[in-house]
Structure formats: C-alpha cells, structure tokens
Write an enzyme that holds these catalytic residues in place. Structure first.
Site, PDB file in Angstrom:
ATOM      1  N   LYS A   1      23.203  12.631 127.972  1.00  0.00           N
ATOM      2  CA  LYS A   1      22.273  13.446 128.773  1.00  0.00           C
ATOM      3  C   LYS A   1      20.893  13.492 128.111  1.00  0.00           C
ATOM      4  O   LYS A   1      19.867  13.460 128.796  1.00  0.00           O
ATOM      5  CB  LYS A   1      22.818  14.859 128.941  1.00  0.00           C
ATOM      6  CG  LYS A   1      21.893  15.801 129.728  1.00  0.00           C
ATOM      7  CD  LYS A   1      21.630  15.305 131.140  1.00  0.00           C
ATOM      8  CE  LYS A   1      20.590  16.156 131.882  1.00  0.00           C
ATOM      9  NZ  LYS A   1      21.083  17.495 132.210  1.00  0.00           N
TER      10      LYS A   1
ATOM     11  N   SER B   1      23.422  21.536 129.561  1.00  0.00           N
ATOM     12  CA  SER B   1      22.809  20.510 128.709  1.00  0.00           C
ATOM     13  C   SER B   1      22.381  21.172 127.410  1.00  0.00           C
ATOM     14  O   SER B   1      21.412  21.941 127.390  1.00  0.00           O
ATOM     15  CB  SER B   1      21.599  19.884 129.408  1.00  0.00           C
ATOM     16  OG  SER B   1      21.996  19.199 130.578  1.00  0.00           O
TER      17      SER B   1
ATOM     18  N   LYS C   1      13.047  22.034 126.739  1.00  0.00           N
ATOM     19  CA  LYS C   1      14.205  22.244 125.865  1.00  0.00           C
ATOM     20  C   LYS C   1      14.940  20.927 125.612  1.00  0.00           C
ATOM     21  O   LYS C   1      15.296  20.608 124.471  1.00  0.00           O
ATOM     22  CB  LYS C   1      15.135  23.278 126.503  1.00  0.00           C
ATOM     23  CG  LYS C   1      16.437  23.528 125.767  1.00  0.00           C
ATOM     24  CD  LYS C   1      17.619  22.742 126.352  1.00  0.00           C
ATOM     25  CE  LYS C   1      17.902  23.112 127.789  1.00  0.00           C
ATOM     26  NZ  LYS C   1      19.097  22.389 128.312  1.00  0.00           N
TER      27      LYS C   1
END
Length: 297
Positions: A171, A96, A239
C-alpha cells in the site's frame, strides 16, 4: 454467512460495511459518529455502543480507521478488540498504517489466540462504493483464505502479497505512485491552462494515450471542476507519504521524486488544504506558479 463487527464507518468503511450487509452477513457497526452508524442500520445492519459489544460475538472483526495510533487504540486497550474478541476470530485491518506496527500487532494477536491480516485498500471512495477496491493482503496463507470470502464482497483485485506487514508495504508503494501521478496531472493541467488550449479536449486525448491512468480518469474531472470534496483527504495521503519515506530510508532505498511529492503534500497541509481531496495538489501548483486560485467548491 459470518457475524462481522465493523469498526470505522467513514468514507471508506461505511460503504464496505453496507456491501457486507447486502451480501447476507450479519454486520454490527461501531463509529464515533451516530449518523454513520445510523446509515448502517438503515441498510440492514446494526450498531453497538462500544468496541466490546461490537466484537464479542463476531466471527470476523473489520477495522477501517485513519492511522497507526487509531488502529492501536482500537485493538490494544482492555476495552478493545484483542481483549474482547473470541479466540480464533479473524481480524481484518483495512486501515493504511506503518508496516512495523502491523507486524507487532500480529505478534500480539497471536499471543491472544486471534488471527489478523493487514488488508489495506486502493480505489478511494468510488472503489468502496462500487465494491471494486484493490486489496493487498499480508498474513499467513491460512488466514488469508479465511478472510478471502469477506474481501471478495468489497474488492475486485485481491492479492496475498506476503507475511504480516506486507500488505502495508505494498500500500505504501501504491500511495507513492498515486501521489506522483496526481502531482504530475496537476502540473500538466496548470501548464495547459497557461497556453489557453481546450482543456477538456486536451485531457480527453491525453487519457487515450500512454499518459492515461485511473488517476487521470478520476482526478482530472475534480481538478477541472474545482470540486475538491474529499474522496481521499490530503491529510491522509500526507500520512501515507510519511510511511513510505520512512520505510524507504530504513530499507536504504532512494525515492527522490517521492520525497519531493511528500514535501508538496506537507505544503498543502500548511496552506490549509488537509481536509480537501488529494486532487487539491492542483492548488499548490497554482500557488507556486503565481496563478489565481478559485475557491474550492
């Protein structure tokens, strides 16, 4: 059956690689951890001493590492994937990362005669272990078709969502929703405890109504047992919240609730919770509420 070089054998990548072995593929794994590579060998795969050895004879290269710089470090150097994979190899990036980084990597891959799809996953460790991941895929239709047999082994819900970078965009939206759900679940549990209700019964009945969700099913038990062993670490979700807030700003889209949750993730990092499962957002709610917090198991 394909020969697959699999780079990154951690909480997610390890089970995924082992599923591919069980499906009959030849899987060569590489990870900085000898123990993780040994687990793949014990499952019937093999290990390599370098990325070059992992990919040089592979039909497919799979990557599952934490962040954009990690993917770049795996793909771009002279001892990396792009310089050593055979022309025509399909590269599946399960990581990701930032959508703009993915788009740039796709251009570089094409220049090297390689094909790449971004295929980030959702479902956490249980999804990886049970091969029930949701996989959102960016790339060309043809490359998606080439990758699909591999994706079918490790996932359950698989969708081609657009050109390179689109998987990462979807995502990011997924992580926005999940973070908000976890935070609200943490707030609800803290609220219920303050009133002394039967917390287990309360969570059960909430799960049977409109408040029910995969987040409630998977994360409420961790919060109630105060078991924050990581299935997906706070640091990684922090993140991801950086990715979605940055991308939203670039698109001129406001995400006010997401921005608040991003700050709560940052607070969790500052308070030393980065290595815990993201269900540990509960600890932050308890800190803000001034309630006593027991040590995480």
């Amino acid at each position: 059956m394909s020969t697959i070089g699999f780079i990154g054998l951690g909480i997610m990548g390890g089970p995924m690689a082992r599923h591919l072995v069980a499906a009959g593929h030849t899987v060569i794994g590489y990870d900085r951890s000898h123990e993780r590579m040994q687990a793949l060998v014990e499952a019937g795969g093999s290990s390599a001493d370098s990325i070059e050895q992992t990919v040089k004879n592979a039909d497919v290269v799979a990557v599952m590492v934490p962040d954009s710089p990690d993917v770049q470090a795996v793909l771009l150097p002279e001892d990396g994937v792009f310089a050593n994979a055979q022309p025509g190899t399909i590269v599946i990036d399960f990581s990701s990362i930032r959508p703009d980084v993915t788009a740039e990597l796709a251009k570089t891959a094409a220049e090297r005669g390689l094909r790449i799809v971004d295929a980030p996953v959702s479902g956490g460790e249980p999804g990886a272990v049970n091969a029930t991941l949701s996989i959102m895929v960016g790339g060309s239709e043809a490359d998606f078709a080439s990758a699909k047999p591999i994706l079918d082994v490790v996932g359950k819900t698989i969708a081609h969502v657009g050109p390179s970078g689109s998987g990462q965009t979807v995502k990011a939206a997924n992580q926005l929703i999940v973070a908000g759900n976890i935070e609200l679940l943490a707030e609800a549990i803290t609220f219920l405890r303050a009133y002394g209700v039967d917390i287990d019964a309360a969570v059960e009945v909430l799960g049977g109504g409109l408040a029910g969700s995969a987040v409630l099913n998977q994360k409420a038990p961790k919060m109630l047992s105060r078991n924050f062993d990581p299935g997906f670490r706070v640091a990684l979700h922090h993140k991801d919240m950086g990715i979605v807030t940055s991308a939203a700003r670039e698109a001129g889209v406001v995400i006010p609730l997401g921005a608040v949750v991003a700050q709560l993730m940052a607070s969790a990092i500052a308070n030393g919770d980065g290595g815990l499962d993201h269900s540990a957002l509960l600890l932050g709610v308890e800190r803000l509420s001034g309630t006593n917090t027991e040590a995480a198991k």
